[in-house]
Design an enzyme around this catalytic site. Sequence first.
Site, PDB file in Angstrom:
ATOM      1  N   TYR A  36      -3.246  11.292   0.551  1.00 24.23           N
ATOM      2  CA  TYR A  36      -3.576  11.149  -0.635  1.00 24.23           C
ATOM      3  C   TYR A  36      -3.670  12.513  -1.577  1.00 24.23           C
ATOM      4  O   TYR A  36      -3.103  12.504  -2.672  1.00 24.23           O
ATOM      5  CB  TYR A  36      -5.031  11.102  -0.423  1.00 24.23           C
ATOM      6  CG  TYR A  36      -5.234   9.378  -0.228  1.00 24.23           C
ATOM      7  CD1 TYR A  36      -5.325   8.132  -1.091  1.00 24.23           C
ATOM      8  CD2 TYR A  36      -5.046   8.906   1.300  1.00 24.23           C
ATOM      9  CE1 TYR A  36      -5.382   6.921  -0.691  1.00 24.23           C
ATOM     10  CE2 TYR A  36      -4.941   7.556   1.575  1.00 24.23           C
ATOM     11  CZ  TYR A  36      -5.367   6.589   0.756  1.00 24.23           C
ATOM     12  OH  TYR A  36      -5.387   5.378   0.992  1.00 24.23           O
TER      13      TYR A  36
ATOM     14  N   HIS B 140      -5.199  -7.605  -0.387  1.00 24.91           N
ATOM     15  CA  HIS B 140      -4.573  -6.356  -0.300  1.00 24.91           C
ATOM     16  C   HIS B 140      -3.611  -6.373   1.013  1.00 24.91           C
ATOM     17  O   HIS B 140      -2.560  -5.438   1.103  1.00 24.91           O
ATOM     18  CB  HIS B 140      -5.441  -4.944  -0.464  1.00 24.91           C
ATOM     19  CG  HIS B 140      -4.656  -3.748  -0.165  1.00 24.91           C
ATOM     20  ND1 HIS B 140      -3.733  -3.427  -1.499  1.00 24.91           N
ATOM     21  CD2 HIS B 140      -4.820  -2.735   0.489  1.00 24.91           C
ATOM     22  CE1 HIS B 140      -3.248  -2.563  -1.196  1.00 24.91           C
ATOM     23  NE2 HIS B 140      -4.003  -1.760  -0.106  1.00 24.91           N
TER      24      HIS B 140
ATOM     25  N   ASP C  43       0.866  -1.020  -0.042  1.00 23.92           N
ATOM     26  CA  ASP C  43      -0.003   0.088  -0.026  1.00 23.92           C
ATOM     27  C   ASP C  43       1.029   1.308  -0.030  1.00 23.92           C
ATOM     28  O   ASP C  43       1.656   1.351  -0.646  1.00 23.92           O
ATOM     29  CB  ASP C  43      -0.920  -0.023   1.230  1.00 23.92           C
ATOM     30  CG  ASP C  43      -2.066   0.887   1.187  1.00 23.92           C
ATOM     31  OD1 ASP C  43      -2.980   0.743   0.327  1.00 23.92           O
ATOM     32  OD2 ASP C  43      -2.024   1.950   1.871  1.00 23.92           O
TER      33      ASP C  43
END
Length: 454
Positions: free
Chosen positions: A376, A433, A230
């Site tokens: 982000y 994930h 990630d």
Amino acid sequence: MKFLIFAALAAALIGFGYLKLTRPVPLPSINKNKYWGPGDSSNYKEDNKTIKPFKLKVNREVIDELQSQLNKTFKLSEPLEGVILEYGSNSKDLKHVIKYWRDNYLPKWSEREKYLNTFPQYTTEIQGLNIHYIHAKPNTKAQKTKKVLPLLLLHGWPLSVRELYGITQLLITANEKSDYVFEVIAPSLVGFAWSDAARKPGMNAAEMAIVMRNLMTRLKFEKFLVQGGDWGSIVGSHVATIFPENVLGYHSNMCVMYTPLSLAKYAIATLSPHTFIPSPQHYGHNFPLLEKLAYLLEESGYYHIQATKPDTIGTALTANPIGLASYFLEKFQTAARHISTQSLDGLEQIFTLDAYYDNLMIYYLTNCITSSARLYKETMAKAYFDLQLERVQTRVPMGCARFHYDLPSAMDWQLRDKYTNVVHSKYYVGVGHYAPLEAPGLLYEDIVEFVKKN
């Protein structure tokens, strides 16, 4: 004649444009000691010696207050008939989550707090920020019988260092199948958990990589391995790219690449998957392309929100345990190993719900949802894209573990444009994930296999 001249000019322009978009670029100049703390940096002098032990200790009043909030009557909309996660978090599942949190998890908080203190933890000041990290060492016997390698281990979002507990224990424990044992440094990323948030705009994945490397040199590690998934994968890649002189090797369980050249190669590979992926059982990791793109588009709504207005969603979730539980539950159910129903029962088959609650508690207790979401936005900003780090070639040994239900990883054909020394590449059936949580043993074995080839 004019047509030929025009065609030649057009071809030259297209060729020039193609080369400009696809050829490697040099490493840009980046300030390695930028100040991220509060106020003016003119009078700032970093304390480059002090390292403080850290131990989680939560006042009982905080736990009682949380239990009180979860005791309040709350109204949730009933899910549509036949719907599981297609509209987001399922309120039926959420009711069970809240009940378990309130009635089962919080009463045993002292036990969970003890577990979260399993490994030695510390804080130190880096570039104006107090950075928290786990520093787990192998025992004395292992240090004498195995080769000890320092490893910078990086987590992602919406996770924390809690994601890494299982694999950390494996990494520091001597194994008869491996000549290596690891000294693990697992920091909380900037703005996550007990690491300070940047007080100024611009703390993107590249700047975070600089903080992580500076932490390692603070701890006297001039050479070390890097591993991450990630955001940990992206930050880790930048550590290897910006500081190749410090990195012994870089291993990732999310080897994504989105350069123009990589995307063009992805499109070409759809014509003949067997040419680029060794086994038919692994084609589903990357293909069919349109199906993968549609899924990414459907599941990336949160990314767009956090990449544009992170403080808005952060405010909605701050001090709102039910909202935070709902937001994270949907992410866990969506990104975990594929299950036929993606129900709460299915999630419990993958990892214990206590792991989910431990992580949820860390975000709640440290109030870091807003600062973590800002990563982000900062990494979608022009200043970050202008660095073009994905097109800067990385010469350190690189290893890639691809798990079937994770984001589609780059194929070797794509990886080698950036990582010129790919020494380990492997596909796995199953697992999603959150590999460190779902399959720590499998990920550990892959890391060891990579190190043997390094």
